[in-house]
Motif scaffolding. Structure first.
Motif, PDB file in Angstrom:
ATOM      1  N   GLY A  26       0.817  -1.211   0.000  1.00 35.94           N
ATOM      2  CA  GLY A  26       0.000   0.000   0.000  1.00 35.94           C
ATOM      3  C   GLY A  26       0.849   1.259   0.000  1.00 35.94           C
ATOM      4  O   GLY A  26       2.075   1.233   0.199  1.00 35.94           O
ATOM      5  N   SER A  45     -12.094  -0.497 -11.817  1.00 32.25           N
ATOM      6  CA  SER A  45     -12.473   0.251 -10.620  1.00 32.25           C
ATOM      7  C   SER A  45     -12.306  -0.558  -9.339  1.00 32.25           C
ATOM      8  O   SER A  45     -12.491  -0.034  -8.240  1.00 32.25           O
ATOM      9  CB  SER A  45     -13.925   0.716 -10.738  1.00 32.25           C
ATOM     10  OG  SER A  45     -14.807  -0.400 -10.773  1.00 32.25           O
ATOM     11  N   ARG A  46     -11.972  -1.835  -9.463  1.00 33.96           N
ATOM     12  CA  ARG A  46     -11.800  -2.666  -8.281  1.00 33.96           C
ATOM     13  C   ARG A  46     -10.486  -2.343  -7.586  1.00 33.96           C
ATOM     14  O   ARG A  46      -9.551  -1.824  -8.172  1.00 33.96           O
ATOM     15  CB  ARG A  46     -11.853  -4.153  -8.663  1.00 33.96           C
ATOM     16  CG  ARG A  46     -13.199  -4.590  -9.215  1.00 33.96           C
ATOM     17  CD  ARG A  46     -13.116  -5.995  -9.785  1.00 33.96           C
ATOM     18  NE  ARG A  46     -14.389  -6.368 -10.435  1.00 33.96           N
ATOM     19  CZ  ARG A  46     -14.526  -7.444 -11.207  1.00 33.96           C
ATOM     20  NH1 ARG A  46     -13.500  -8.246 -11.431  1.00 33.96           N
ATOM     21  NH2 ARG A  46     -15.698  -7.709 -11.754  1.00 33.96           N
ATOM     22  N   LYS A  47     -10.405  -2.724  -6.320  1.00 35.13           N
ATOM     23  CA  LYS A  47      -9.199  -2.517  -5.520  1.00 35.13           C
ATOM     24  C   LYS A  47      -8.800  -3.850  -4.888  1.00 35.13           C
ATOM     25  O   LYS A  47      -9.643  -4.697  -4.574  1.00 35.13           O
ATOM     26  CB  LYS A  47      -9.454  -1.487  -4.415  1.00 35.13           C
ATOM     27  CG  LYS A  47      -9.974  -0.144  -4.904  1.00 35.13           C
ATOM     28  CD  LYS A  47      -8.942   0.590  -5.730  1.00 35.13           C
ATOM     29  CE  LYS A  47      -9.409   2.009  -6.063  1.00 35.13           C
ATOM     30  NZ  LYS A  47     -10.601   2.026  -6.944  1.00 35.13           N
ATOM     31  N   ASP A  48      -7.509  -4.034  -4.707  1.00 37.11           N
ATOM     32  CA  ASP A  48      -7.067  -5.249  -4.042  1.00 37.11           C
ATOM     33  C   ASP A  48      -7.204  -5.102  -2.540  1.00 37.11           C
ATOM     34  O   ASP A  48      -7.774  -4.116  -2.047  1.00 37.11           O
ATOM     35  CB  ASP A  48      -5.634  -5.598  -4.466  1.00 37.11           C
ATOM     36  CG  ASP A  48      -4.598  -4.590  -3.964  1.00 37.11           C
ATOM     37  OD1 ASP A  48      -4.931  -3.753  -3.108  1.00 37.11           O
ATOM     38  OD2 ASP A  48      -3.449  -4.647  -4.437  1.00 37.11           O
ATOM     39  N   GLU A  77      -5.329  -4.224  -0.315  1.00 38.01           N
ATOM     40  CA  GLU A  77      -4.651  -3.074   0.277  1.00 38.01           C
ATOM     41  C   GLU A  77      -5.136  -1.761  -0.319  1.00 38.01           C
ATOM     42  O   GLU A  77      -4.522  -0.715  -0.101  1.00 38.01           O
ATOM     43  CB  GLU A  77      -3.146  -3.195   0.069  1.00 38.01           C
ATOM     44  CG  GLU A  77      -2.551  -4.409   0.738  1.00 38.01           C
ATOM     45  CD  GLU A  77      -1.084  -4.575   0.393  1.00 38.01           C
ATOM     46  OE1 GLU A  77      -0.244  -4.030   1.124  1.00 38.01           O
ATOM     47  OE2 GLU A  77      -0.783  -5.236  -0.607  1.00 38.01           O
ATOM     48  N   GLY A  78      -6.223  -1.822  -1.079  1.00 39.06           N
ATOM     49  CA  GLY A  78      -6.757  -0.609  -1.655  1.00 39.06           C
ATOM     50  C   GLY A  78      -6.028  -0.132  -2.891  1.00 39.06           C
ATOM     51  O   GLY A  78      -6.244   0.994  -3.354  1.00 39.06           O
ATOM     52  N   ARG A  79      -5.202  -0.980  -3.478  1.00 37.38           N
ATOM     53  CA  ARG A  79      -4.465  -0.618  -4.684  1.00 37.38           C
ATOM     54  C   ARG A  79      -5.312  -0.914  -5.916  1.00 37.38           C
ATOM     55  O   ARG A  79      -6.105  -1.856  -5.933  1.00 37.38           O
ATOM     56  CB  ARG A  79      -3.143  -1.388  -4.758  1.00 37.38           C
ATOM     57  CG  ARG A  79      -2.221  -1.109  -3.594  1.00 37.38           C
ATOM     58  CD  ARG A  79      -1.080  -2.120  -3.482  1.00 37.38           C
ATOM     59  NE  ARG A  79      -0.186  -2.026  -4.622  1.00 37.38           N
ATOM     60  CZ  ARG A  79       0.002  -3.009  -5.519  1.00 37.38           C
ATOM     61  NH1 ARG A  79      -0.684  -4.140  -5.393  1.00 37.38           N
ATOM     62  NH2 ARG A  79       0.838  -2.866  -6.507  1.00 37.38           N
ATOM     63  N   PRO A  80      -5.179  -0.123  -6.982  1.00 41.38           N
ATOM     64  CA  PRO A  80      -5.993  -0.352  -8.180  1.00 41.38           C
ATOM     65  C   PRO A  80      -5.577  -1.619  -8.914  1.00 41.38           C
ATOM     66  O   PRO A  80      -4.442  -2.085  -8.807  1.00 41.38           O
ATOM     67  CB  PRO A  80      -5.705   0.895  -9.024  1.00 41.38           C
ATOM     68  CG  PRO A  80      -4.348   1.331  -8.591  1.00 41.38           C
ATOM     69  CD  PRO A  80      -4.277   1.033  -7.114  1.00 41.38           C
ATOM     70  N   ILE A  81      -6.507  -2.174  -9.666  1.00 40.51           N
ATOM     71  CA  ILE A  81      -6.255  -3.363 -10.476  1.00 40.51           C
ATOM     72  C   ILE A  81      -5.841  -2.905 -11.875  1.00 40.51           C
ATOM     73  O   ILE A  81      -6.608  -2.241 -12.568  1.00 40.51           O
ATOM     74  CB  ILE A  81      -7.501  -4.262 -10.560  1.00 40.51           C
ATOM     75  CG1 ILE A  81      -7.948  -4.652  -9.151  1.00 40.51           C
ATOM     76  CG2 ILE A  81      -7.222  -5.491 -11.402  1.00 40.51           C
ATOM     77  CD1 ILE A  81      -6.911  -5.396  -8.359  1.00 40.51           C
TER      78      ILE A  81
END
Length: 372
Positions: A114, A219-222, A224-228
């Motif tokens: 993150g 628009s999804r996030k992994d 840790e809130g990181r973009p895909i």
């Protein structure tokens, strides 16, 4: 191979060589390879209807080492046929190799990626926790037998022999494709693999819906809130959607409406998405939406593929064998397998193939049944 006796070892010489050469050593021994080439030529001519070659083939089968050559030729033909058939699954799944039949596990380490936290002067650096997601792959054994008869061979009906490698090679590839397809599709349509992303969509395959699916993935996030970020995608469709999919991705321009105006742009989808037409979807999926369902999967070349297929190390290609239970002649010497079994004169070929697959991270996957 002018005569079977001059080109093929017989009696104790053949038995000594066969005992001294393991399958691995036979594959590199120049003398054996030379005789193997002659045997392949003879078998090929016999299969093509050459009566003289057929006579020589039958005579050769009485020698003690020709059954080894005969089986080796068929096995190599099977390998050639298997390798010539382009597998479908490689277009949407990654290949891996496992050591044995025990489950192989992947530990996807999560955490630590993150955005870094600001650190004040003399303040301690904040600690981060680590977690992991686990995926498991197990391979299984698959196979079949081809039961033939001695009478078929005597009557020169060699279609079964000639087509055995081709049929078994195709069967092995089809097994791989079927297993890979079942990882994302089931009797009721897309599998539960897609449920983690809000379930299965209902939009038909159109430019707008395909664009919306890509937008949804982006628009999804992994964890840790990181973009895909996925640079290459696969659009997998049944044959009924082949035309629609290619019309979308091979078009030069894309038309759409924005702020009440009609707009045209270059087809950017063609650089990001590749079509895979999978006929096995119509076999696996028994739902009413089988011909309208479409799947978006990350390309198998990216860092986080969605599907993987596994093979057993050292047994990564089909293994073809013939059952040798002809007994022994009273005067000595084993009876070739092609003379038929001791009990019922049957001649049986068997193929074994070890493979399996699993789904991995669904974060960049999307499916729609096309019902709306």
């Amino acid at each position: 191979m002018s005569t079977p006796q001059t080109q093929i070892l017989t009696g104790s010489a053949a038995e000594a060589e066969a005992g001294a050469l393991t399958p691995r050593r036979r594959s590199t021994d120049p003398n054996y390879l030379g005789r193997l080439a002659e045997a392949a030529r003879l078998i090929g001519e016999a299969f093509q209807g050459n009566s003289y070659a057929m006579l020589k083939l039958k005579e050769s089968l009485t020698t003690s080492d020709f059954p080894i050559l005969f089986g080796d030729v068929l096995d190599r033909e099977l390998m050639a046929q298997y390798e010539q058939i382009q597998p479908l699954w490689q277009q949407f799944a990654r290949r891996t190799v496992v050591r044995d039949f025990r489950p192989k596990k992947w530990a996807d380490l999560l955490g630590g990626r993150g955005i870094l936290d600001p650190v004040a002067e003399r303040a301690p650096y904040p600690a981060r926790g680590l977690d992991e997601a686990e995926y498991e792959l197990t391979v299984g054994k698959y196979g079949a037998r081809l039961p033939l008869t001695w009478e078929m061979f005597v009557n020169d009906d060699l279609d079964a022999f000639r087509s055995a490698p081709e049929r078994l090679g195709q069967a092995a590839r089809d097994t791989e494709d079927m297993l890979a397809t079942k990882l994302v599709a089931g009797a009721a349509g897309p599998t539960a693999f897609f449920n983690g992303n809000g379930g299965v969509g209902t939009g038909k395959l159109t430019v707008d819906n395909l664009s919306a699916a890509l937008t949804s993935i982006g628009s999804r996030k992994d964890s840790e809130g990181r973009p895909i970020v996925v640079t290459a995608m696969v659009l997998m469709v049944p044959p009924a959607l082949e035309v629609a999919a290619n019309n979308i991705l091979q078009a030069t321009l894309i038309r759409f409406k924005t702020t009440g105006q009609d707009m045209e742009v270059g087809n950017w989808l063609a650089n990001k998405v590749r079509v895979v037409v999978n006929p096995w979807l119509t076999v696996v999926d028994e739902s009413a939406n089988v011909n309208t369902t479409w799947y978006l999967l990350p390309a198998p070349t990216i860092a986080r593929p969605a599907v993987t297929m596994g093979f057993l190390r050292g047994y990564e290609v089909p293994d073809l064998r013939v059952k040798a239970d002809g007994g022994n002649r009273l005067g000595g010497g084993a009876v070739p397998a092609e003379e038929g079994s001791f009990d019922d004169d049957s001649i049986q070929y068997r193929v074994r193939h070890v493979t399996g697959g699993t789904t991995l991270d669904p974060i960049a996957a999307y499916a729609s049944n096309g019902s709306a």
